[in-house]
Design a protein around this motif. Sequence first.
Motif, short mmCIF file in Angstrom:
data_model
loop_
_atom_site.label_atom_id
_atom_site.label_comp_id
_atom_site.label_asym_id
_atom_site.label_seq_id
_atom_site.Cartn_x
_atom_site.Cartn_y
_atom_site.Cartn_z
N VAL A 132 0.83 -1.20 0.00
CA VAL A 132 0.00 0.00 0.00
C VAL A 132 0.87 1.25 0.00
O VAL A 132 1.77 1.40 0.84
CB VAL A 132 -0.93 0.02 1.23
CG1 VAL A 132 -1.80 1.27 1.22
CG2 VAL A 132 -1.79 -1.24 1.25
N GLU A 133 0.61 2.16 -0.93
CA GLU A 133 1.32 3.44 -0.97
C GLU A 133 0.55 4.45 -0.12
O GLU A 133 -0.64 4.69 -0.36
CB GLU A 133 1.46 3.96 -2.39
CG GLU A 133 2.27 5.25 -2.46
CD GLU A 133 2.50 5.72 -3.88
OE1 GLU A 133 3.32 6.63 -4.09
OE2 GLU A 133 1.86 5.17 -4.80
N ILE A 134 1.26 5.02 0.86
CA ILE A 134 0.65 6.00 1.75
C ILE A 134 1.31 7.35 1.51
O ILE A 134 2.55 7.46 1.54
CB ILE A 134 0.82 5.58 3.23
CG1 ILE A 134 0.21 4.20 3.46
CG2 ILE A 134 0.15 6.60 4.15
CD1 ILE A 134 0.36 3.69 4.88
N SER A 135 0.51 8.37 1.26
CA SER A 135 1.03 9.71 0.97
C SER A 135 0.79 10.64 2.15
O SER A 135 -0.27 10.61 2.78
CB SER A 135 0.34 10.28 -0.28
OG SER A 135 0.57 9.45 -1.40
N PHE A 136 1.80 11.48 2.44
CA PHE A 136 1.71 12.43 3.54
C PHE A 136 1.93 13.85 3.01
O PHE A 136 2.72 14.07 2.08
CB PHE A 136 2.77 12.14 4.60
CG PHE A 136 2.58 10.82 5.32
CD1 PHE A 136 1.89 10.76 6.51
CD2 PHE A 136 3.09 9.64 4.79
CE1 PHE A 136 1.70 9.56 7.18
CE2 PHE A 136 2.92 8.43 5.44
CZ PHE A 136 2.22 8.39 6.64
N ASP A 137 1.24 14.79 3.62
CA ASP A 137 1.38 16.20 3.27
C ASP A 137 1.55 16.98 4.57
O ASP A 137 0.58 17.27 5.27
CB ASP A 137 0.15 16.70 2.51
CG ASP A 137 0.30 18.14 2.03
OD1 ASP A 137 1.35 18.76 2.33
OD2 ASP A 137 -0.63 18.66 1.39
N ALA A 138 2.82 17.27 4.93
CA ALA A 138 3.12 18.00 6.16
C ALA A 138 3.07 19.49 5.86
O ALA A 138 3.96 20.03 5.19
CB ALA A 138 4.50 17.60 6.69
N GLU A 139 2.04 20.14 6.34
CA GLU A 139 1.83 21.55 6.05
C GLU A 139 2.82 22.43 6.81
O GLU A 139 3.14 22.17 7.98
CB GLU A 139 0.40 21.95 6.38
CG GLU A 139 -0.63 21.20 5.56
CD GLU A 139 -2.04 21.67 5.85
OE1 GLU A 139 -2.20 22.65 6.61
OE2 GLU A 139 -2.98 21.06 5.33
N SER A 140 3.31 23.46 6.14
CA SER A 140 4.26 24.39 6.76
C SER A 140 3.51 25.45 7.56
O SER A 140 2.49 25.99 7.12
CB SER A 140 5.11 25.07 5.68
OG SER A 140 5.95 26.04 6.26
N GLU A 141 4.05 25.76 8.73
CA GLU A 141 3.46 26.79 9.59
C GLU A 141 4.39 27.99 9.75
O GLU A 141 4.12 28.88 10.54
CB GLU A 141 3.15 26.21 10.97
CG GLU A 141 1.92 25.36 11.03
CD GLU A 141 1.52 25.05 12.46
OE1 GLU A 141 2.37 24.55 13.21
OE2 GLU A 141 0.38 25.35 12.84
N SER A 142 5.49 28.00 9.02
CA SER A 142 6.47 29.08 9.18
C SER A 142 6.61 29.88 7.89
O SER A 142 6.66 29.31 6.80
CB SER A 142 7.83 28.49 9.59
OG SER A 142 8.81 29.50 9.67
#
Length: 238
Positions: free
Chosen positions: A50-60
């Motif tokens: 299973v391919e799992i995608s992540f999107d870590a949003e920037s807060e800076s």
Amino acid sequence: MFHVTSKHSTARRLTVLTAATAAAVCLTAGPAFAHVEVEADKAQALAENVEISFDAESESDTAGITEVRVVLPEGIAPADVTYGEGPKGWKFTAGDDGYTVEGPALKAGVNAEYSVVVKQLPDAEKLAFKTLQTYSDGRIDRWIELDQDGENPAPTLKLRPAAPGAKPASPSPAESETASSSPTPVETEPSSSPAAEAKEKDDDSGLSTGAWVGIGVAVVVVAGGAVYAVRRRTSDQG
């Protein structure tokens, strides 16, 4: 006339108050909107590869993301996770309880998007991937709360029930070979050497080899003395 002016004045005040309230809500709720999103092409229990995608949003607005560290949920081993795609120059490193994706700092305000491939998802309803997000200025965002209504919720992937007949995958060949090649401990008594067996026989007879040699010598000496005595007596009589 005074009554009409009063209505306009009241309406103007309500408009200003509503705008101020909306602005205050936006300012206070802003940090809560930022988070790490997760999705999968096969979000189903016991699904394989299973391919799992992540999107870590920037807060800076002043520093870029340099590292994303993930603690894997129960049922997924670091050895069963491989790197998919990610920012240019970033690399994947497996750890004891998860993995790290890191590299050159992204531009300020740019999200860190990457993917991994999991050998098999566990039989669960949802998976929480606790995440530590590090910036070039040393700041760390901790998305680790299991409560999705919290201020720093961990990215959580909801899974559909397993397909009929789906079963956990068998261990990898390397693990199977290691397990089969390990000898089963067996308690055995060490075999005796020929010398030890001979000594054991001597001990069982009650006399050692040395004792028997001594007895033989004594017999020879006594016999020789007897012969000498008889010859001397014969000589004296003659």
